[in-house]
Design an enzyme around this catalytic site. Structure first.
Site, PDB file in Angstrom:
ATOM      1  N   SER A 119      -2.393  -0.035   4.687  1.00  0.00           N
ATOM      2  CA  SER A 119      -1.008   0.137   5.145  1.00  0.00           C
ATOM      3  C   SER A 119      -0.852   1.212   6.218  1.00  0.00           C
ATOM      4  CB  SER A 119      -0.077   0.449   3.965  1.00  0.00           C
ATOM      5  OG  SER A 119      -0.332   1.739   3.461  1.00  0.00           O
TER       6      SER A 119
ATOM      7  N   LYS B 224       2.132   7.298   3.234  1.00  0.00           N
ATOM      8  CA  LYS B 224       3.022   6.667   4.212  1.00  0.00           C
ATOM      9  C   LYS B 224       3.542   7.725   5.174  1.00  0.00           C
ATOM     10  CE  LYS B 224       3.154   2.508   2.279  1.00  0.00           C
ATOM     11  NZ  LYS B 224       1.892   2.641   1.548  1.00  0.00           N
TER      12      LYS B 224
END
Length: 136
Positions: free
Chosen positions: A57, A94
Site C-alpha cells: 500500500s 500510511k
C-alpha cells in the site's frame, strides 16, 4: 517490533565525497572518518522502534514489502508524514492527511482507498516513520 540496542556502537567508514549518479570520480575516494548508523538514524533511542513492512500500500512512497522502517514515537505526526497507526488493534503504515481537522490515512498506491477512522473505532497514531531501509 524491535527496539534498537544502543549499548554498543556500529561505526563504519564514511567517505568524504558524495556519490554522483553519473560518472565516478576516482580522486574522491578517501575516508573522512566513521559513521555510526545508530547515532545518525536514531534521535530518540527510548522511543524508537523497527518494524518490517508487509503489503504494497505504500509502494509509491518507496516503501516495499520486506522493508524495515525506523519509527520514532517521540515525534508528533504532522500532515504528510508517513505514520504507523493502530486501527482496531492492527498496525498500519500510511501517509497522514487531515480533512476538516480529522485524520485520514492515505495509501501511496491508487489501489487502496483512504481510511477515515470512525468515532467508534479504536484509533491511535503510534509513531512517525523516519527512515526506510530496503535491499537494492
Amino acid at each position: 517490533m524491535h527496539q534498537p540496542d544502543r549499548s554498543f556502537t556500529c561505526e563504519r567508514p564514511l567517505f568524504v565525497a558524495s556519490i554522483p549518479a553519473g560518472f565516478p570520480s576516482p580522486a574522491d575516494d578517501y575516508v573522512e572518518g566513521t559513521l555510526d548508523l545508530n547515532q545518525h538514524l536514531i534521535k530518540h533511542p527510548a522511543a524508537t522502534f523497527f518494524v518490517r513492512v508487509t503489503g504494497d500500500s505504500m509502494i509509491d512512497a518507496g516503501i516495499h514489502p520486506g522493508d524495515l522502517l525506523i519509527v520514532d514515537r517521540a515525534l508528533t505526526p504532522a500532515e504528510g508524514d508517513v505514520v504507523i497507526a493502530v486501527l482496531d488493534g492492527e498496525l498500519t503504515v500510511k501517509r497522514l492527511q487531515r480533512v476538516n481537522a480529522k485524520p485520514v490515512l492515505v495509501a501511496d498506491n491508487r489501489r487502496y482507498p483512504p481510511i477515515r477512522p470512525r468515532e467508534n473505532q479504536e484509533f491511535e497514531m503510534w509513531g512517525v516513520v523516519t527512515y526506510v531501509i530496503h535491499k537494492v
